[in-house]
Design a protein around this motif. Structure first.
Motif, short mmCIF file in Angstrom:
data_model
loop_
_atom_site.label_atom_id
_atom_site.label_comp_id
_atom_site.label_asym_id
_atom_site.label_seq_id
_atom_site.Cartn_x
_atom_site.Cartn_y
_atom_site.Cartn_z
N PRO A 172 0.41 8.61 6.13
CA PRO A 172 -0.12 9.01 7.44
C PRO A 172 -0.32 10.53 7.48
O PRO A 172 0.43 11.28 6.85
CB PRO A 172 0.96 8.56 8.41
CG PRO A 172 1.77 7.54 7.67
CD PRO A 172 1.71 7.92 6.24
N ARG A 174 0.49 12.67 9.52
CA ARG A 174 1.65 13.40 10.03
C ARG A 174 2.91 13.18 9.20
O ARG A 174 3.99 13.64 9.56
CB ARG A 174 1.92 13.01 11.48
CG ARG A 174 0.78 13.40 12.43
CD ARG A 174 1.13 13.08 13.86
NE ARG A 174 0.07 13.47 14.78
CZ ARG A 174 0.11 13.33 16.10
NH1 ARG A 174 1.20 12.77 16.66
NH2 ARG A 174 -0.90 13.70 16.86
N HIS A 175 2.77 12.49 8.08
CA HIS A 175 3.92 12.22 7.21
C HIS A 175 4.40 13.52 6.55
O HIS A 175 3.60 14.41 6.27
CB HIS A 175 3.51 11.21 6.14
CG HIS A 175 4.65 10.58 5.41
ND1 HIS A 175 5.31 11.22 4.38
CD2 HIS A 175 5.25 9.37 5.56
CE1 HIS A 175 6.26 10.42 3.92
NE2 HIS A 175 6.25 9.29 4.61
N ASP A 191 10.28 5.91 1.31
CA ASP A 191 9.58 5.22 2.39
C ASP A 191 9.43 3.76 2.00
O ASP A 191 10.14 3.25 1.14
CB ASP A 191 8.23 5.89 2.66
CG ASP A 191 7.78 5.76 4.10
OD1 ASP A 191 7.82 4.62 4.62
OD2 ASP A 191 7.37 6.77 4.71
N GLY A 237 1.71 4.34 10.20
CA GLY A 237 3.04 4.87 9.89
C GLY A 237 4.03 3.81 9.42
O GLY A 237 5.23 4.06 9.40
N LYS A 238 3.53 2.65 9.01
CA LYS A 238 4.41 1.55 8.60
C LYS A 238 4.68 1.53 7.10
O LYS A 238 5.55 0.79 6.64
CB LYS A 238 3.79 0.21 9.01
CG LYS A 238 3.49 0.07 10.48
CD LYS A 238 4.76 0.12 11.32
CE LYS A 238 4.44 -0.11 12.81
NZ LYS A 238 5.66 -0.03 13.64
#
Length: 293
Positions: A172, A174-175, A191, A237-238
């Motif tokens: 993502p 924003r990761h 992750d 974001g998964k």
């Protein structure tokens, strides 16, 4: 120059790598080097500059390549046309592909294939998905499939490599990884990665290892069956997902970032076909795919 020398010289001029040249020609690396050295002695000057890090053409090497390559290709085309006429290569050849960059490589071969075999129509007919990317061969929707290796199936024949790519990690935007210049495979353990239902276990493990080198498990989370579903999962974001670098060219999105994977092995895409359905059309296309373009 004999045929071996021409073929070896032109292949090395394209690959600029002795191992890959040897693999394409079915020779040992030592034999490939021997052919080039013999040719250079006959001409009386180096054709390639060699260092421990790279191989490049000398100015005379470039001159030789530019001079003989068009004529060599024309000779090969005419020989192929005559052979095709003798074998009666005609009809249809249905091609499947895995990823847009692979489709592009196939389209280049198709153009030359039609020049050589005007009575045989080769067409891109479908894009296979990530869940069971070999299914179109088995249900006979396609005659040839260009897909991501490895393929190790008793009923399928593995043909030439078409495309080589590096790996990136889709995260993502924003990761925390999005701001890095690169990541390592071990970072996957930080992750979750998607599970791909229907994909061969050896294929999935090759590209998404079950454990990091430290022994930490790499968590596999939600299941996906299509590439677009996998990207949507990452954007939400998964999960994070290793992909080959064509994703950066064909699937740029504001909600995703692609970070180079520093220690991943090179990805290979190539041709595969059902062994029991091999015919002259498939052999002709695969042979053309092995040649420099």
């Amino acid at each position: 120059m004999n045929e071996y020398e021409i073929e070896t010289f032109l292949t090395l001029a394209e690959e600029l790598h002795f191992r890959r040249t040897a693999e394409r020609l079915g020779l040992s690396q030592g034999r490939t080097s021997q052919i080039i050295r013999k040719l250079e002695r006959r001409i009386g000057t180096p054709l390639f500059e060699r260092t421990s890090r790279r191989v490049s053409l000398t100015p005379i090497g470039r001159q030789l390549r530019d001079g003989i390559e068009p004529a060599h290709r024309q000779i090969q085309r005419e020989i192929a046309k005559a052979a095709a006429a003798g074998r009666g290569i005609r009809g249809a050849l249905r091609l499947g592909f895995f990823g847009p960059a692979t489709a592009h490589e196939l389209s280049l071969i198709i153009d030359e294939f039609h020049d050589r075999h005007p009575d045989c129509e080769a067409q891109l007919t479908l894009e296979t998905q990530i869940d069971d990317h070999l299914a179109p061969l088995r249900d006979e929707s396609v005659d040839l499939l260009a897909t991501l290796f490895p393929v190790d199936e008793p009923d399928l024949t593995v043909g030439p490599v078409l495309l080589r790519e590096t790996w990136v990690l889709a995260v993502p935007s924003r990761h925390p990884f999005a701001g890095r210049t690169s990541v390592l495979l071990d970072d996957l353990a930080e992750d979750t990665v998607p599970t791909v239902d229907g994909a061969p276990a050896y294929w999935l493990d090759q590209h998404i290892p079950p454990r990091a080198s430290s022994g930490r498990p790499i968590r596999r989370g939600p299941s996906v069956t299509t590439f677009q579903a996998a990207l949507a999962l990452v954007a939400a974001g998964k999960a994070i997902l290793p992909l080959t670098c064509q994703a950066t060219r064909y699937y740029a999105r504001p909600d995703l970032a692609y970070v180079p994977v520093e220690d991943a092995s090179e990805a290979h895409y190539g041709l595969v076909w059902k062994t029991t359905r091999e015919n002259a059309r498939i052999r002709a296309f695969a042979e053309l795919a092995r040649r420099p373009r």
